[in-house]
Design a protein around this motif. Structure first.
Motif, PDB file in Angstrom:
ATOM      1  N   ASN A   1       0.823  -1.214   0.000  1.00 53.04           N
ATOM      2  CA  ASN A   1       0.000   0.000   0.000  1.00 53.04           C
ATOM      3  C   ASN A   1       0.856   1.263   0.000  1.00 53.04           C
ATOM      4  OD1 ASN A   1      -2.536  -1.080  -0.174  1.00 53.04           O
ATOM      5  ND2 ASN A   1      -2.854  -1.200   2.031  1.00 53.04           N
TER       6      ASN A   1
ATOM      7  N   HIS B   1       0.215   3.844  -3.017  1.00 52.87           N
ATOM      8  CA  HIS B   1      -0.591   5.038  -2.728  1.00 52.87           C
ATOM      9  C   HIS B   1       0.237   6.247  -2.300  1.00 52.87           C
ATOM     10  CE1 HIS B   1      -4.054   2.480  -3.138  1.00 52.87           C
ATOM     11  NE2 HIS B   1      -3.661   1.693  -2.155  1.00 52.87           N
ATOM     12  N   THR B   2       1.548   6.180  -2.419  1.00 63.85           N
ATOM     13  CA  THR B   2       2.381   7.352  -2.119  1.00 63.85           C
ATOM     14  C   THR B   2       3.321   7.595  -3.301  1.00 63.85           C
ATOM     15  OG1 THR B   2       4.063   5.991  -1.008  1.00 63.85           O
ATOM     16  CG2 THR B   2       2.299   6.907   0.366  1.00 63.85           C
TER      17      THR B   2
ATOM     18  N   SER C   1     -11.398   1.483  -2.212  1.00 66.08           N
ATOM     19  CA  SER C   1     -10.111   2.006  -2.645  1.00 66.08           C
ATOM     20  C   SER C   1     -10.340   3.301  -3.402  1.00 66.08           C
ATOM     21  CB  SER C   1      -9.374   0.984  -3.524  1.00 66.08           C
ATOM     22  OG  SER C   1      -8.173   1.539  -4.026  1.00 66.08           O
TER      23      SER C   1
ATOM     24  N   ALA D   1      -7.723   4.627  -5.089  1.00 63.38           N
ATOM     25  CA  ALA D   1      -6.616   4.711  -6.035  1.00 63.38           C
ATOM     26  C   ALA D   1      -6.752   3.715  -7.175  1.00 63.38           C
ATOM     27  CB  ALA D   1      -5.292   4.481  -5.293  1.00 63.38           C
TER      28      ALA D   1
END
Length: 428
Positions: free
Chosen positions: A337, A341-342, A380, A382
């Motif tokens: 994750n 997501h970063t 989610s 993303a």
């Protein structure tokens, strides 16, 4: 249910008996009073010829004889004021009868029968017979006790019949409840024997049909998952062949190890999809070894994407109550994750420590943070499957722990995976 049905039948029975027995009890008392009054009236009528024609001495003798036989006070009031028999004062009823009117009246001691005797030369004589209260109610108490006993017996019989009928209803319902609990505990072969009223038989048939349908759906799902997992073996084999063709031995070994791990996960997925019951042995794994191994695996990708990894691992072993494959999948989901997501270059920290009897894995990043509701399965923001955090949550629940999502100390998100200790640490 049995108690409520019994209470309902008891209430209906008592109300019905009251409606019938109370009037019957009043009728019994009325009949007893009328019977005593009729006997007293007949005795008074038998004195009429004597009082109308005989002299005072004969009347006195006859009155005393009748009083002795009947046990009631008998008085004769002559026109000249002489009272023969029981010496009682002249009551209003006697005064009224002296005018030629016979009647029956109530008195303080019970009831009095007063008969006017006309035809005497000196005027109208009056015969008075007092009926005491105990004679008016003779046999009433016993009749009431019999009625009360009959009412109690009828209520008890009604309760017994109601209990038998309620049992025929409660037993099938209890069977339905037991089978539903067995189905909830994954005993999909549990079935209920239809019994009781037609409505309960229909419910039993529907429950059996539901259980059969659940079995069919689960078998289909297992087969589909197993087939899908089996199809993944072909690209895994191709990946392993590609890894073996790499010139750099380190890269080849790393990719081969990843392919082997993925193949083990696929094999475990196939085995789990075909299992009908959970393993009997308690799950156990070493959290320190697994976290260290997975962080080392993801550190290569972190180096490629310019991320700084801060690692703080408590010395092992740290046994937790979750299988190694499940814990590996949970750690991969949390670390994956971070990368998914970063942005590239975002630092993150991994910390594993023992806190208050639990083993706590903390993954914190300095990214944009995590939206609310992300822990929900399938959620989610993303474009991913939204299953990563749910995998970690279920792994934590298996070990008696939980998953927590908090804001990070330096911004971003902080995910805490709390794991309970293993039942048997030596199995780790």
């Amino acid at each position: 249910m049995r108690a409520r049905l019994a209470l309902l039948v008891a209430a209906v029975s008592v109300l019905t008996l009251i409606a019938f027995l109370v009037p019957l009890a009043l009728l019994v008392r009325t009949v007893a009073e009328d019977r005593a009054t009729v006997r007293a009236t007949a005795d008074a009528q038998s004195l009429v010829p004597v009082v109308g024609t005989a002299d005072a001495a004969t009347i006195r003798l006859t009155v005393e004889q009748l009083a002795a036989e009947s046990g009631r006070p008998v008085s004769v009031f002559l026109p000249d004021g002489t009272v023969l028999g029981a010496q009682t004062p002249r009551t209003p009823a006697v005064a009224l009868a002296a005018r030629g009117q016979s009647l029956t009246g109530e008195s303080a001691a019970g009831r009095e029968v007063v008969i006017a005797v006309q035809g005497r030369a000196d005027g109208t004589g009056v015969i008075r017979i007092a009926v005491p209260q105990h004679e008016l109610t003779a046999g009433v108490t016993r009749a009431w006790l019999v009625l009360a006993l009959l009412g109690v017996i009828l209520v008890l019989i009604g309760l017994l019949v109601a209990d038998r009928l309620a049992r025929t209803l409660v037993r099938p319902i209890s069977d339905l409840s037991a089978v539903s609990h067995r189905l909830a505990n994954a005993e999909l072969d549990a079935r209920v024997t239809p019994a009781g009223p037609p409505e309960l038989r229909e419910v039993a048939g529907a429950l059996n049909h539901l259980a059969t349908r659940i079995q069919v759906l689960l078998v289909q799902e297992r087969e589909q998952v197993a087939d899908l997992s089996h199809q993944l073996r072909t690209p895994l084999t191709a990946l392993r062949l590609e890894a073996e063709s790499l010139r750099d031995p380190d890269d080849a070994a790393r990719i081969t190890a990843a392919a082997d791990g993925l193949e083990r996960a696929v094999t475990g997925l196939i085995r789990q999809a075909r299992w009908r019951h959970a393993p009997a042995q308690p799950a156990c794994s070493d959290a320190a070894a697994i976290v260290a191994d997975r962080v080392a695996f993801w550190s290569v990708l972190a180096e490629d994407t310019g991320r700084t990894v801060t690692l703080d691992l408590a010395p092992g072993p740290l046994p937790v109550g979750v299988a190694a494959d499940n814990l590996t999948a949970a750690v991969d989901a949390l670390l994956g994750n971070v990368f998914a997501h970063t942005p590239d270059g975002t630092p993150f920290a991994v910390r594993l420590a023992r806190e208050a009897g639990e083993v706590v894995l903390t993954v914190a990043d300095e990214g944009p943070g995590m939206p609310a509701g992300a822990i929900r399965r399938g959620a989610s923001a993303a474009g991913s499957t939204g299953l990563g955090l749910d995998i970690a949550r279920r792994a934590a629940q298996t070990a008696g722990g939980r998953l927590e999502v908090r804001p990070g100390p330096h911004g971003g998100a902080q995910v805490l995976l709390r794991l309970g200790p293993a039942t048997s640490p030596r199995d780790a």
